[in-house]
Design an enzyme around this catalytic site. Structure first.
Site, PDB file in Angstrom:
ATOM      1  N   ASP A 168      -7.227 -35.654   2.219  1.00  0.00           N
ATOM      2  CA  ASP A 168      -8.148 -36.381   1.315  1.00  0.00           C
ATOM      3  C   ASP A 168      -7.946 -37.899   1.254  1.00  0.00           C
ATOM      4  OD1 ASP A 168      -8.664 -33.716   0.841  1.00  0.00           O
ATOM      5  OD2 ASP A 168      -8.419 -33.796  -1.326  1.00  0.00           O
ATOM      6  N   CYS A 214      -3.810 -32.328  -4.479  1.00  0.00           N
ATOM      7  CA  CYS A 214      -4.280 -31.689  -3.239  1.00  0.00           C
ATOM      8  C   CYS A 214      -3.193 -31.551  -2.171  1.00  0.00           C
ATOM      9  CB  CYS A 214      -5.519 -32.404  -2.730  1.00  0.00           C
ATOM     10  SG  CYS A 214      -6.907 -32.130  -3.863  1.00  0.00           S
ATOM     11  N   LYS A 260     -13.604 -29.131   1.684  1.00  0.00           N
ATOM     12  CA  LYS A 260     -13.216 -28.234   0.589  1.00  0.00           C
ATOM     13  C   LYS A 260     -13.829 -28.701  -0.719  1.00  0.00           C
ATOM     14  CE  LYS A 260      -8.940 -30.704  -0.293  1.00  0.00           C
ATOM     15  NZ  LYS A 260      -9.287 -31.122  -1.672  1.00  0.00           N
TER      16      LYS A 260
HETATM   17  C1  VGL Z   1      -7.915 -34.302  -5.808  1.00  0.00           C
HETATM   18  C2  VGL Z   1      -8.378 -34.173  -8.025  1.00  0.00           C
HETATM   19  C3  VGL Z   1      -9.638 -33.696  -7.764  1.00  0.00           C
HETATM   20  C4  VGL Z   1      -6.936 -34.670  -4.741  1.00  0.00           C
HETATM   21  C5  VGL Z   1      -9.171 -33.817  -5.512  1.00  0.00           C
HETATM   22  O1  VGL Z   1      -7.353 -34.915  -3.579  1.00  0.00           O
HETATM   23  O2  VGL Z   1      -5.729 -34.713  -5.045  1.00  0.00           O
HETATM   24  N1  VGL Z   1      -7.530 -34.469  -7.061  1.00  0.00           N
HETATM   25  N2  VGL Z   1     -10.027 -33.520  -6.500  1.00  0.00           N
END
Ligand code: VGL
Ligand code: ZN
Length: 253
Positions: free
Chosen positions: A42, A188, A137
């Protein structure tokens, strides 16, 4: 002459056995780099400074990850990819502010990584190459997915466009070990690491290739210190990029 031959043979066996042991010791302490994949979690605009859910210094991991990626024959990028109005957004729950929890205890977030928005794109300086695998995702409107292996229901796997799961693709390639970096460590990255262990992979997190949201919790803990404990309990190794490179150098060849 015969004596000389015998001695040489003995010497030769000693040397080759020693070498064999050395190789074994190396493969035991570190699996073969060819069986190891890098998972970049991410690294998207929403999680970098200026994004909707910025992780402090989130962009600082970009050069670190870029510098590691060539060690790995397989590189996977996960992409948080929510439909508009996703259930993990505080804006989808009346009277809720972000960082509060919903009725089921799930953390609510600012709108982020919305499909087709700039926030969902990877950071512009993140090196990407042909052959990189991208797993999206969080696409299910009703269930969040911190992990790249299983949604937060702990059973539904995100899938590649061809329908395969991340575990299936990694197993097909003979991957046994995963090295993780990216954002955010305490959500994540951590959840992906835990699920990878459950699916039988040996898992290493490169701590300086991650940054944390670090939400304060009761008792002086934070989501980061809790994740440190969870990963230790799961048998995930948390090391630095330098340590990782040293291990690769030791196991090369
Ligand atoms: C994430 C919160 C919501 C992350 C993703 O990538 O850590 N955190 N969505
Ligand atoms: Zn998200």
């Amino acid at each position: 002459m015969f004596r000389f031959l015998c001695l040489s043979l003995i010497f030769y066996s000693i040397i080759s056995t020693t070498n064999l042991f050395a190789t074994d010791a190396k493969t035991n302490t570190y699996p073969h780099p060819k069986k190891t994949a890098l998972i970049i979690v991410d690294i998207q605009n929403s999680f970098c400074p200026g994004g909707e859910l910025p992780v402090t210094d989130g962009d600082k991991v970009v050069p670190i990850v870029n510098n590691l990626r060539d060690l790995f024959p397989t590189v996977v990028l996960s992409q948080d990819y929510h439909p508009r109005g996703h259930s993990s957004f505080a804006s989808s729950h009346e009277g809720k502010a972000f960082f509060e929890t919903d009725e089921e205890g799930n953390v609510l977030w600012p709108d982020h990584c919305v499909q087709g928005s700039p926030g969902a794109e990877f950071h512009k300086d993140l090196v990407r190459k042909e052959g990189d695998l991208v797993i999206k995702k969080g696409t299910n409107p009703k269930v969040d997915s911190y992990s790249a292996f299983y949604e937060n229901d702990k059973k539904t796997p995100p899938r590649f466009d061809d329908g395969k799961t991340l575990t299936e693709v990694l197993r097909e390639r003979g991957i046994t070990t995963l090295v993780l970096g990216g954002l955010a460590y305490d959500f994540c990255v951590g959840w992906t690491a835990e699920d990878a262990v459950k699916d039988g992979f040996k898992v290493i997190v490169v701590k300086d290739a991650t940054r944390s949201i670090a939400m304060p919790l009761p008792g002086g803990k934070t989501t980061e210190t809790v994740m440190d404990e969870r990963l230790a309990a799961a048998g995930v190794e948390v090391i630095t990029a330098e340590e990782l490179k040293a291990r690769f150098a030791a196991s090369a060849g």
